[in-house]
Motif scaffolding. Structure first.
Motif, mmCIF file in Angstrom:
data_model
loop_
_atom_site.group_PDB
_atom_site.id
_atom_site.type_symbol
_atom_site.label_atom_id
_atom_site.label_comp_id
_atom_site.label_asym_id
_atom_site.label_seq_id
_atom_site.Cartn_x
_atom_site.Cartn_y
_atom_site.Cartn_z
ATOM 1 N N LEU A 170 5.056 8.711 -2.835
ATOM 2 C CA LEU A 170 3.983 9.386 -2.089
ATOM 3 C C LEU A 170 4.082 8.968 -0.623
ATOM 4 O O LEU A 170 3.834 7.814 -0.267
ATOM 5 C CB LEU A 170 2.618 9.010 -2.662
ATOM 6 C CG LEU A 170 2.367 9.435 -4.111
ATOM 7 C CD1 LEU A 170 0.958 9.024 -4.544
ATOM 8 C CD2 LEU A 170 2.541 10.927 -4.300
ATOM 9 N N ILE A 174 -7.162 14.474 3.023
ATOM 10 C CA ILE A 174 -6.228 13.402 2.691
ATOM 11 C C ILE A 174 -5.808 13.390 1.224
ATOM 12 O O ILE A 174 -4.636 13.178 0.907
ATOM 13 C CB ILE A 174 -6.836 12.023 3.069
ATOM 14 C CG1 ILE A 174 -7.160 11.967 4.569
ATOM 15 C CG2 ILE A 174 -5.906 10.892 2.695
ATOM 16 C CD1 ILE A 174 -5.992 12.100 5.487
ATOM 17 N N PHE A 175 -6.725 13.604 0.314
ATOM 18 C CA PHE A 175 -6.399 13.304 -1.073
ATOM 19 C C PHE A 175 -5.693 14.395 -1.894
ATOM 20 O O PHE A 175 -4.826 14.074 -2.693
ATOM 21 C CB PHE A 175 -7.658 12.852 -1.818
ATOM 22 C CG PHE A 175 -8.143 11.487 -1.408
ATOM 23 C CD1 PHE A 175 -7.283 10.582 -0.802
ATOM 24 C CD2 PHE A 175 -9.448 11.106 -1.634
ATOM 25 C CE1 PHE A 175 -7.721 9.324 -0.419
ATOM 26 C CE2 PHE A 175 -9.890 9.844 -1.265
ATOM 27 C CZ PHE A 175 -9.032 8.961 -0.660
ATOM 28 N N CYS A 234 -3.266 16.685 -2.080
ATOM 29 C CA CYS A 234 -1.858 16.845 -2.446
ATOM 30 C C CYS A 234 -1.342 15.627 -3.213
ATOM 31 O O CYS A 234 -0.567 15.749 -4.155
ATOM 32 C CB CYS A 234 -0.996 17.167 -1.235
ATOM 33 S SG CYS A 234 -0.975 15.899 0.003
ATOM 34 N N PHE A 235 -1.829 14.437 -2.846
ATOM 35 C CA PHE A 235 -1.376 13.240 -3.569
ATOM 36 C C PHE A 235 -1.948 13.203 -4.975
ATOM 37 O O PHE A 235 -1.293 12.797 -5.919
ATOM 38 C CB PHE A 235 -1.773 11.983 -2.806
ATOM 39 C CG PHE A 235 -1.223 11.957 -1.419
ATOM 40 C CD1 PHE A 235 0.148 12.014 -1.206
ATOM 41 C CD2 PHE A 235 -2.050 11.908 -0.319
ATOM 42 C CE1 PHE A 235 0.677 12.005 0.079
ATOM 43 C CE2 PHE A 235 -1.533 11.897 0.959
ATOM 44 C CZ PHE A 235 -0.172 11.950 1.163
ATOM 45 N N LEU A 236 -3.212 13.647 -5.092
ATOM 46 C CA LEU A 236 -3.852 13.602 -6.410
ATOM 47 C C LEU A 236 -3.130 14.501 -7.405
ATOM 48 O O LEU A 236 -2.958 14.142 -8.563
ATOM 49 C CB LEU A 236 -5.325 14.001 -6.298
ATOM 50 C CG LEU A 236 -6.223 12.911 -5.743
ATOM 51 C CD1 LEU A 236 -7.652 13.408 -5.626
ATOM 52 C CD2 LEU A 236 -6.181 11.651 -6.611
ATOM 53 N N GLN A 296 -9.283 6.901 -8.779
ATOM 54 C CA GLN A 296 -9.683 8.137 -9.454
ATOM 55 C C GLN A 296 -9.012 8.289 -10.822
ATOM 56 O O GLN A 296 -9.179 9.311 -11.489
ATOM 57 C CB GLN A 296 -9.398 9.342 -8.544
ATOM 58 C CG GLN A 296 -10.147 9.220 -7.212
ATOM 59 C CD GLN A 296 -10.241 10.537 -6.458
ATOM 60 O OE1 GLN A 296 -10.239 11.613 -7.041
ATOM 61 N NE2 GLN A 296 -10.327 10.447 -5.144
ATOM 62 N N PHE A 297 -8.243 7.269 -11.225
ATOM 63 C CA PHE A 297 -7.645 7.262 -12.557
ATOM 64 C C PHE A 297 -8.070 5.982 -13.286
ATOM 65 O O PHE A 297 -7.263 5.084 -13.536
ATOM 66 C CB PHE A 297 -6.119 7.353 -12.452
ATOM 67 C CG PHE A 297 -5.653 8.623 -11.802
ATOM 68 C CD1 PHE A 297 -5.419 9.765 -12.559
ATOM 69 C CD2 PHE A 297 -5.473 8.699 -10.428
ATOM 70 C CE1 PHE A 297 -5.014 10.954 -11.962
ATOM 71 C CE2 PHE A 297 -5.063 9.885 -9.822
ATOM 72 C CZ PHE A 297 -4.836 11.008 -10.588
ATOM 73 N N LEU A 353 -6.782 6.371 -4.012
ATOM 74 C CA LEU A 353 -6.259 7.417 -4.895
ATOM 75 C C LEU A 353 -6.309 6.963 -6.349
ATOM 76 O O LEU A 353 -6.783 7.685 -7.228
ATOM 77 C CB LEU A 353 -4.814 7.746 -4.516
ATOM 78 C CG LEU A 353 -4.616 8.556 -3.235
ATOM 79 C CD1 LEU A 353 -3.155 8.507 -2.792
ATOM 80 C CD2 LEU A 353 -5.039 10.013 -3.461
ATOM 81 N N PHE A 358 0.745 15.365 7.362
ATOM 82 C CA PHE A 358 -0.339 15.369 8.352
ATOM 83 C C PHE A 358 0.223 15.361 9.771
ATOM 84 O O PHE A 358 -0.312 16.002 10.668
ATOM 85 C CB PHE A 358 -1.246 14.170 8.141
ATOM 86 C CG PHE A 358 -1.840 14.122 6.765
ATOM 87 C CD1 PHE A 358 -2.634 15.166 6.317
ATOM 88 C CD2 PHE A 358 -1.582 13.072 5.916
ATOM 89 C CE1 PHE A 358 -3.178 15.144 5.043
ATOM 90 C CE2 PHE A 358 -2.117 13.048 4.649
ATOM 91 C CZ PHE A 358 -2.905 14.081 4.201
#
Lengths: 270, 270
Positions: free
Chosen positions: A89, B91-92, B94-96, A28-29, A25, A95
């Motif tokens: 988080l 997977i990503f 909602c967290f992003l 991506q930053f 995650l 899920f």
């Protein structure tokens, strides 16, 4: 001042999943700075309280609110950690709910089965594969090639060993590796010990510049590491492998994980 | 009939993260049977369409709706896969969103940075650590112990080698390992090559029954593998390590991932 934001990976088990998801995650930053802290084996209220104090201490010290990536399965422990002043988080809950509905049965929040020995047969296969990779490393134990899932072939320092070990550890595949020596490369045919196993063979190649660089770390200023020698070896290897119709994977810009995933894919579609 | 539900791991990169999260989640449904299919490197519309056809074909064949665990970053590709008749676990997103808000900047959906070579320095450190673990395996290269982060000590077949390699690969730690031989165990003091590095030493131990079983696979019906001999070696090793105040990790019921996470933790708190 350039502050680095604290990131906690909180898990009731090894923390490998939390760390992996978190780093995926946060990759991506790219503009942000993070400081990672793993808090594994948080499997009791007491340990959760210690974790809370660690997070709160970091919160007080840092100008930035911590991020907490949690794979805790126990609702009570999750609840404790979630109360810290952080971005919490919580990886599993949403899920799991969808899965419960789809599968028509409730989840069992067994602690950290994913990296345990719950599947003893599979675990043993992985460890056997690691032992196999070590035994059949670097052209050893060619008499055991019959047991291999894959045999990696390439010149010295083309990345065969780490790839073999990673595939054993990650996928439980038995991966041998054979180095093409200068003597092998004087011939145009595959070395004899490889010929029977053509369908299991995969070549690893890379740019001559990168190979020269890697070899120079081992033997600086040697003929072995010189660019012309690397070029000649790589060309001869490529010619030999192409003539035998062995697939070649280019590794210069690839990580061992990427190479392993490509090789596994080539196995599935072979 | 006992159907096994198809599970697809869809990724624009290696698929390691998707697989890990998926298996963690599904380990919480121990009563169910699953068939796993990895679909890595789905990084174009064409490949996504092939993936869709694979999932749909499986849907038509199976009585059970497939599960799709996706770490696709590109919205368009995600959208394509999400349209299949499956439980689509994305997977990503909602967290992003939560991270974007917290960090105050948009995510860059760079494809699969997590297992690439984006951090070249860190990647190189991991590969160097793998080479170190191989060079300093099984009591070799004791002259390089000064460079070690950890030195694992234990009797033959106590799990030192896979643990050293895993820690190198996963954490980039330089882990040497030293086997306590019967000759070492005749003395009560640590072998001389270890004494300078006391703070880096960690013992690995396991039950004599398990050790005898593991050794018997290598040398059946040998003195080496006999239960009394295993008991004697383990006791002598434990006595030596305790006298030198070396922490000992019990490995009988633990996977290499668990042992590695415990060792890493002991390093952080040492």
């Amino acid at each position: 001042m350039s502050d680095s934001r604290p990131v906690f990976f909180v898990s009731d088990h090894t923390g490998i999943t939390a760390e992996l998801i978190g780093k995926s995650l946060l990759s991506q930053f790219p503009g942000q700075a993070f400081t990672f802290v793993s808090l594994p084996f948080i499997d009791s209220q007491e340990k959760a309280e210690i974790a809370v104090r660690r997070i709160e201490a970091e919160r007080a010290r840092s100008h930035l609110r911590p991020l907490v990536i949690s794979t805790l399965a126990e609702p009570e422990l999750r609840h404790l950690i979630a109360q810290t002043d952080s971005l919490f988080l919580d990886i599993f809950p949403c899920f799991l709910q969808a899965l419960e509905t789809e599968l028509g049965c409730p989840a069992t929040p067994a602690l950290g089965l994913a990296h345990g020995m719950s599947d003893a047969g599979q675990y043993r296969a992985r460890m056997d594969a690691v032992n196999y990779a070590l035994a059949a490393d670097d052209g050893l134990a060619t008499e055991r090639y019959g047991q291999a899932d894959l045999i990696l072939v390439g010149v010295s320092r083309s990345g065969k060993t780490p790839t073999s070990l990673y595939m054993a550890m990650q996928y439980g595949l038995r991966v041998a590796n054979y180095p093409l020596t200068p003597e092998d490369l004087e011939r145009t045919e595959l070395p004899e010990c490889l010929r029977t196993y053509r369908s299991k063979l995969r070549g690893l190649s890379l740019s001559a510049e990168r190979l020269a660089q890697i070899r120079a770390e081992r033997r600086p200023d040697s003929r072995y590491a010189s660019l012309p020698n690397c070029q000649a070896e790589l060309q001869a290897a490529e010619r030999m492998l192409r003539a035998a119709q062995i697939p070649i994977i280019e590794t210069t810009q690839r990580s061992v994980e990427e190479i392993a995933a490509l090789l596994k894919q080539s196995l599935a579609t072979a």
